[in-house]
Design a protein around this motif. Structure first.
Motif, PDB file in Angstrom:
ATOM      1  N   ILE A  36     -12.911  58.344  20.258  1.00  0.00           N
ATOM      2  CA  ILE A  36     -14.160  58.522  20.978  1.00  0.00           C
ATOM      3  C   ILE A  36     -15.007  59.641  20.374  1.00  0.00           C
ATOM      4  CG2 ILE A  36     -15.189  58.857  23.263  1.00  0.00           C
ATOM      5  CD1 ILE A  36     -12.677  57.808  24.479  1.00  0.00           C
ATOM      6  N   THR A  37     -14.690  60.108  19.231  1.00  0.00           N
ATOM      7  CA  THR A  37     -15.494  61.168  18.642  1.00  0.00           C
ATOM      8  C   THR A  37     -16.895  60.668  18.364  1.00  0.00           C
ATOM      9  OG1 THR A  37     -14.756  60.590  16.450  1.00  0.00           O
ATOM     10  CG2 THR A  37     -13.535  62.316  17.583  1.00  0.00           C
ATOM     11  N   GLN A  38     -17.851  61.495  18.694  1.00  0.00           N
ATOM     12  CA  GLN A  38     -19.238  61.127  18.471  1.00  0.00           C
ATOM     13  C   GLN A  38     -19.823  62.018  17.406  1.00  0.00           C
ATOM     14  OE1 GLN A  38     -21.433  61.325  22.040  1.00  0.00           O
ATOM     15  NE2 GLN A  38     -20.473  59.536  22.906  1.00  0.00           N
ATOM     16  N   GLY A  39     -20.892  61.573  16.861  1.00  0.00           N
ATOM     17  CA  GLY A  39     -21.580  62.372  15.879  1.00  0.00           C
ATOM     18  C   GLY A  39     -21.480  61.778  14.498  1.00  0.00           C
ATOM     19  N   VAL A  40     -22.238  62.346  13.639  1.00  0.00           N
ATOM     20  CA  VAL A  40     -22.303  61.893  12.264  1.00  0.00           C
ATOM     21  C   VAL A  40     -21.368  62.764  11.446  1.00  0.00           C
ATOM     22  CG1 VAL A  40     -23.845  61.582  10.319  1.00  0.00           C
ATOM     23  CG2 VAL A  40     -24.690  61.250  12.624  1.00  0.00           C
ATOM     24  N   LYS A  41     -20.638  62.134  10.522  1.00  0.00           N
ATOM     25  CA  LYS A  41     -19.714  62.892   9.684  1.00  0.00           C
ATOM     26  C   LYS A  41     -20.507  63.601   8.595  1.00  0.00           C
ATOM     27  CE  LYS A  41     -15.858  64.009   7.611  1.00  0.00           C
ATOM     28  NZ  LYS A  41     -15.692  65.405   7.667  1.00  0.00           N
ATOM     29  N   VAL A  42     -20.560  64.900   8.688  1.00  0.00           N
ATOM     30  CA  VAL A  42     -21.205  65.706   7.653  1.00  0.00           C
ATOM     31  C   VAL A  42     -20.278  66.854   7.307  1.00  0.00           C
ATOM     32  CG1 VAL A  42     -23.573  65.157   8.327  1.00  0.00           C
ATOM     33  CG2 VAL A  42     -22.454  67.118   9.322  1.00  0.00           C
ATOM     34  N   ASP A  43     -20.326  67.288   6.082  1.00  0.00           N
ATOM     35  CA  ASP A  43     -19.582  68.463   5.649  1.00  0.00           C
ATOM     36  C   ASP A  43     -20.515  69.654   5.743  1.00  0.00           C
ATOM     37  OD1 ASP A  43     -17.288  66.991   5.082  1.00  0.00           O
ATOM     38  OD2 ASP A  43     -18.073  66.451   3.113  1.00  0.00           O
TER      39      ASP A  43
END
Length: 141
Positions: A36-43
């Motif tokens: 259920i993790t939300q958000g965009v994967k960014v480093d």
């Protein structure tokens, strides 16, 4: 001759079925929570920074991924890429409803500095955001 034996009445609640249900629910939550993790994967770039106040409202998070796509996290919205103008319009609309909401930029470490600055300028000039914060990861990772 048959003699009926009376059993002694038990005045306790059987909690075993409740414990079984609780354990099943616990396993379901443990399995689904990482999904259920939300958000965009960014480093995020790593730097020391002060966290937001615990009493402040949840921030609007405008993200730029490493391909230069823009995203906006508002509540439970799905993260789909959108144009910069759509981000500015949504942020402006949200700030009209809740003017004290902090706005932060979540820029990938691999994205160009220009893309992050363009998003910050867009948020300030078109959306009327008074101040924009930058998200970072702690350097201790």
């Amino acid at each position: 001759m048959y003699r009926r034996v009376r059993r002694k009445k038990v005045a306790e609640i059987n909690v075993v079925p409740y414990i079984d249900v609780m354990l099943v629910l616990l396993i379901i939550f443990m399995v689904t929570a990482p999904l259920i993790t939300q958000g965009v994967k960014v480093d995020l770039p790593q730097a020391e920074a002060e966290p937001l106040d615990k009493d402040s409202k949840p921030p609007l998070v405008a993200s730029v991924d490493k391909e230069g796509n823009y995203y906006l996290a508002v509540g439970t919205s799905k993260n789909e890429p959108m144009s910069a103008e759509e981000v500015a319009t949504l942020v402006a609309a949200h700030l009209q409803l809740e003017p004290d909401t902090p706005v932060v930029v979540n820029g990938d470490g691999a994205v160009s500095y220009d893309a992050v600055i363009q998003l910050m300028v867009l948020l300030q000039q078109q959306a009327g955001v008074p101040s924009v914060g930058l998200m970072t990861d702690s350097a201790e990772k």
